[in-house]
Enzyme design. Structure first.
Site, PDB file in Angstrom:
ATOM      1  N   LYS A   1       0.815  -1.207   0.000  1.00 37.82           N
ATOM      2  CA  LYS A   1       0.000   0.000   0.000  1.00 37.82           C
ATOM      3  C   LYS A   1       0.859   1.272   0.000  1.00 37.82           C
ATOM      4  O   LYS A   1       0.362   2.344  -0.309  1.00 37.82           O
ATOM      5  CB  LYS A   1      -0.972  -0.029   1.166  1.00 37.82           C
ATOM      6  CG  LYS A   1      -2.009  -1.131   0.999  1.00 37.82           C
ATOM      7  CD  LYS A   1      -3.167  -0.988   1.936  1.00 37.82           C
ATOM      8  CE  LYS A   1      -4.289  -1.945   1.583  1.00 37.82           C
ATOM      9  NZ  LYS A   1      -3.971  -3.326   2.027  1.00 37.82           N
TER      10      LYS A   1
HETATM   11  C1  LIG Z   1      -4.775  -4.328   1.579  1.00 32.19           C
HETATM   12  C2  LIG Z   1      -4.043  -5.585   1.499  1.00 32.19           C
HETATM   13  C3  LIG Z   1      -4.423  -6.599   0.610  1.00 32.19           C
HETATM   14  C4  LIG Z   1      -5.668  -6.479  -0.254  1.00 32.19           C
HETATM   15  O1  LIG Z   1      -5.483  -5.542  -1.284  1.00 32.19           O
HETATM   16  P1  LIG Z   1      -6.752  -4.908  -2.043  1.00 32.19           P
HETATM   17  O2  LIG Z   1      -6.176  -3.954  -2.993  1.00 32.19           O
HETATM   18  O3  LIG Z   1      -7.619  -4.284  -1.009  1.00 32.19           O
HETATM   19  O4  LIG Z   1      -7.445  -6.059  -2.704  1.00 32.19           O
HETATM   20  C5  LIG Z   1      -3.637  -7.721   0.526  1.00 32.19           C
HETATM   21  N1  LIG Z   1      -2.543  -7.876   1.301  1.00 32.19           N
HETATM   22  C6  LIG Z   1      -2.154  -6.942   2.180  1.00 32.19           C
HETATM   23  C7  LIG Z   1      -0.955  -7.176   3.020  1.00 32.19           C
HETATM   24  C8  LIG Z   1      -2.878  -5.767   2.302  1.00 32.19           C
HETATM   25  O5  LIG Z   1      -2.484  -4.851   3.174  1.00 32.19           O
END
Ligand SMILES: *Cc1c(COP(=O)(O)O)cnc(C)c1O
Length: 432
Positions: free
Chosen positions: A108
């Site tokens: 993220k």
């Molecule tokens: C947010 C997150 C996901 C999911 O990603 P999306 O874009 O919401 O589908 C998967 N793995 C981790 C570690 C995350 O923080």
């Protein structure tokens, strides 16, 4: 110039600036670029020698089509896309793309850092503070907060579900301070998301505060996530087998970004949408019926999403054509029990230590390749395993080193504001 439409199609198209600062469209739809065309073939011939920032600049310049002057765009890319994303080979047919080398150790960071710089850019001539609202199921909050940390003129509010994020995630969320406030909500992630949506539709509040979102619903988070799919392809090198990419999915932003990259011409044969037991999309892919359930708690908590918001974007990209969606996306849902086995198996077979989310993507890929051999598979490792010590250490039978950024968060004191899931309480906090 590129404009953005709402997936609900009840409003006129808006500019990149408005799409980024509004987050959610006023008709509650999600913004999408009005045109997504293929990048010229020459780019794919020379991509193999390019760095992530070089790729990011070419892709964003192509997609954004002069919505930002090239010099400004280059500066935004150069300060935000400084995170490594190595592709690690596990076997001839299996690779892992590590997306956890940013400041908060999850993928993220890519979206959050780019979005923060874009908002800073669009906010540069404003007098009033811009307030960022973000609901998080774990990793979004700290990535967003970090991305915006100390950016002048911007205040950040992070809503997270009490007791439903890991100890370390909570520390990362609640120890930042300065322009960042953590709101601990007595409810689920879906409640947090719903509070954010209510705030945006509250006209009275919006008159008093300039509000914008920072979840995966913001198009500025989505766009940079497409860059690393291109970079994975560049690192893989020329190959003739079909390429499949397995994505651990929660709100489906990451997968949607992958679909954007495919639409821009990246030769990925198929995506695997790997979820935990929160399986609304895999069930849709099987039955054609989208019937979201309330989210259920699992060990891969960043994926505990009952009603993924980006599903609307996926439907829209394919004009709601189930057959076409099934052609590009293979769905699978994985239990905690299977995920734990996968962490042990990855350690045993490949000496690779995965986190719970990456392990789910691994199982999705493994299942797919058993059915369809002769593909090059990449699974996305979305978080550093040390963020999930409690789960990972007993399974691999060894202690994990804690990265510096986690160590420093853990030693600080938690500071949060407790609220229940009633919207009036949130509003009172904002107006006080
Ligand atoms: C947010 C997150 C996901 C999911 O990603 P999306 O874009 O919401 O589908 C998967 N793995 C981790 C570690 C995350 O923080």
């Amino acid at each position: 110039m590129l404009s953005f439409y709402s997936t609900k199609k009840q409003i006129e198209n808006v500019s990149l600036k408005d799409a980024v600062l509004q987050g959610l469209a006023v008709d509650s739809g999600l913004f999408m670029p009005s045109k997504i065309s293929s990048i010229e073939p020459l780019f794919f011939d020379r991509i193999f020698s390019l760095s992530l920032p070089e790729i990011a600049f070419i892709v964003s310049k192509h997609l954004l089509n002069n919505a930002i002057p090239a010099d400004d765009l280059k500066k935004i890319i150069d300060v935000s896309m400084t995170i490594d994303a190595p592709l690690i080979k596990l076997s001839e047919e299996m690779y892992v793309l590590e997306l956890f080398h940013g400041p908060t150790l999850s993928f993220k960071d890519f979206g959050a850092r780019f979005m923060a710089r874009l908002m800073e850019y669009f906010n540069r001539n404003e007098n009033n503070d811009l307030h960022i609202l973000a609901a998080t199921s774990g990793d979004t909050g700290s990535a967003v907060a970090h991305g915006f940390f100390n950016i002048p003129g911007i205040k950040v509010w992070i809503l997270y579900p009490k007791g439903q994020v890991s100890y370390i995630q909570e520390k990362q969320l609640t120890t930042i301070g300065h322009n960042v406030t953590a709101l601990e909500v007595d409810g689920t992630f879906d409640d947090c998301q719903s509070l954010v949506k209510q705030a945006f539709s509250d006209r009275e509040l919006c008159k008093k505060m300039r509000l914008t979102s920072a979840n995966s619903i913001n198009i500025a988070r989505l766009i940079p996530q497409s860059f690393y799919y291109f970079f994975a392809y560049a690192q893989l090198g020329k190959c003739t087998d079909p390429i499949v990419v397995s994505v651990p999915c929660g709100n489906f932003g990451n997968l949607t970004a992958g679909l954007l990259s495919k639409k821009m011409g990246l030769p990925i044969d198929r995506f695997i949408a790997a979820t935990n037991i929160n399986d609304s999309v895999p069930r849709y892919l099987r039955t054609g019926n989208f019937d979201p359930h309330i989210s259920r708690k699992t060990l891969s908590n960043a994926m505990d999403v009952g009603n993924p918001s980006n599903f609307a974007r996926i439907l829209d990209l394919y004009n709601e054509d189930l057959k076409k969606i099934q052609k590009d996306i293979y769905g699978i849902s994985i239990t905690d029990f299977q995920m734990k086995d996968a962490i042990s198996e990855l350690r045993r077979k490949y000496q690779y230590i995965a986190d719970p989310h990456g392990a789910i993507a691994y199982l999705g890929l493994k299942d797919y390749q058993q059915r369809r051999p002769k593909s090059k598979g990449i699974f996305l490792e979305t978080a550093h395993p040390a963020k999930f010590l409690e789960t990972v250490e007993p399974l691999i039978g060894e202690k994990l080193d804690m990265p510096e950024s986690l160590k420093s968060a853990v030693t600080k004191n938690k500071e949060s504001f407790q609220i229940n899931s009633n919207y009036n309480e949130l509003k009172a906090v904002f107006l006080s």
